[in-house]
Design a protein around this motif. Structure first.
Motif, PDB file in Angstrom:
ATOM      1  N   GLU A 182      -3.543  13.773  -3.041  1.00  0.00           N
ATOM      2  CA  GLU A 182      -2.990  12.465  -2.686  1.00  0.00           C
ATOM      3  C   GLU A 182      -4.011  11.380  -2.971  1.00  0.00           C
ATOM      4  O   GLU A 182      -5.218  11.618  -2.933  1.00  0.00           O
ATOM      5  N   LYS A 183      -3.492  10.189  -3.202  1.00  0.00           N
ATOM      6  CA  LYS A 183      -4.348   9.025  -3.441  1.00  0.00           C
ATOM      7  C   LYS A 183      -3.659   7.822  -2.819  1.00  0.00           C
ATOM      8  O   LYS A 183      -2.460   7.638  -2.979  1.00  0.00           O
ATOM      9  N   ASN A 226       0.840  -1.193   0.000  1.00  0.00           N
ATOM     10  CA  ASN A 226       0.000   0.000   0.000  1.00  0.00           C
ATOM     11  C   ASN A 226       0.876   1.243   0.000  1.00  0.00           C
ATOM     12  O   ASN A 226       1.863   1.315   0.737  1.00  0.00           O
ATOM     13  N   TYR A 227       0.488   2.224  -0.808  1.00  0.00           N
ATOM     14  CA  TYR A 227       1.272   3.441  -0.950  1.00  0.00           C
ATOM     15  C   TYR A 227       0.360   4.656  -0.989  1.00  0.00           C
ATOM     16  O   TYR A 227      -0.792   4.570  -1.414  1.00  0.00           O
ATOM     17  N   THR A 228       0.912   5.795  -0.575  1.00  0.00           N
ATOM     18  CA  THR A 228       0.250   7.080  -0.728  1.00  0.00           C
ATOM     19  C   THR A 228       0.994   7.827  -1.828  1.00  0.00           C
ATOM     20  O   THR A 228       2.194   8.055  -1.736  1.00  0.00           O
ATOM     21  N   ILE A 229       0.260   8.180  -2.866  1.00  0.00           N
ATOM     22  CA  ILE A 229       0.841   8.852  -4.020  1.00  0.00           C
ATOM     23  C   ILE A 229       0.393  10.310  -3.995  1.00  0.00           C
ATOM     24  O   ILE A 229      -0.790  10.597  -3.828  1.00  0.00           O
ATOM     25  N   GLU A 230       1.353  11.223  -4.160  1.00  0.00           N
ATOM     26  CA  GLU A 230       1.030  12.651  -4.201  1.00  0.00           C
ATOM     27  C   GLU A 230       1.357  13.192  -5.587  1.00  0.00           C
ATOM     28  O   GLU A 230       2.465  13.019  -6.083  1.00  0.00           O
ATOM     29  N   PHE A 231       0.382  13.827  -6.205  1.00  0.00           N
ATOM     30  CA  PHE A 231       0.545  14.466  -7.502  1.00  0.00           C
ATOM     31  C   PHE A 231       0.675  15.969  -7.258  1.00  0.00           C
ATOM     32  O   PHE A 231      -0.147  16.549  -6.549  1.00  0.00           O
TER      33      PHE A 231
END
Length: 135
Positions: free
Chosen positions: A83-84, A69-74
């Protein structure tokens, strides 16, 4: 010759097994304020690994990650970042498209202050004479 075949087989097996242990995160980042045009060179940050990449000139990005599981920030300068949270699975491609809009940034208060200094003609003449003799 046997040794060469063994080395090639080992190398091929290692490459295939390594490729299957990761998953891929991919997508396109677009500007929702400009008819969803691609947003070139936006930043995609994987917070847990502190790894970041930039989208290409067509807004596309791709990164290989270990399963989890990861938190992705655009983010992009002048745009609101978001974030997603995603889950990467072994050997699978996860597609997350980002739609970014320009941020509405406002200043609360702006105070401009100045001090007025009155200079007489005689002070100006003295300053001009000083600069001429020193220069």
């Amino acid at each position: 010759m046997k040794n060469l075949k063994l080395v090639l087989f080992t190398f091929l097996f290692a490459a295939i097994s390594t490729a299957q242990t990761k998953g891929t995160l991919t997508g396109i980042i677009t500007d929702k304020d400009a008819n969803n045009d691609p947003l070139a060179f936006a930043t995609v940050l994987v917070k847990e690994t502190k790894t970041s990449i930039s989208s290409d000139e067509n807004g596309k990005y791709s990164i290989e990650l270990n399963p989890g599981n990861y938190t992705i920030e655009f983010s992009f300068v002048g745009y609101e970042s978001f974030e997603k949270t995603i889950t990467i699975k072994k050997g699978e491609v996860t597609t997350i498209d980002g739609y970014m809009g320009s941020g509405n940034y406002t200043l609360k208060d702006v105070v401009a202050a100045t001090n007025r200094k009155k200079i007489t003609e005689s002070e100006i003449i003295v300053e001009v004479k000083k600069s001429q003799t020193s220069g």
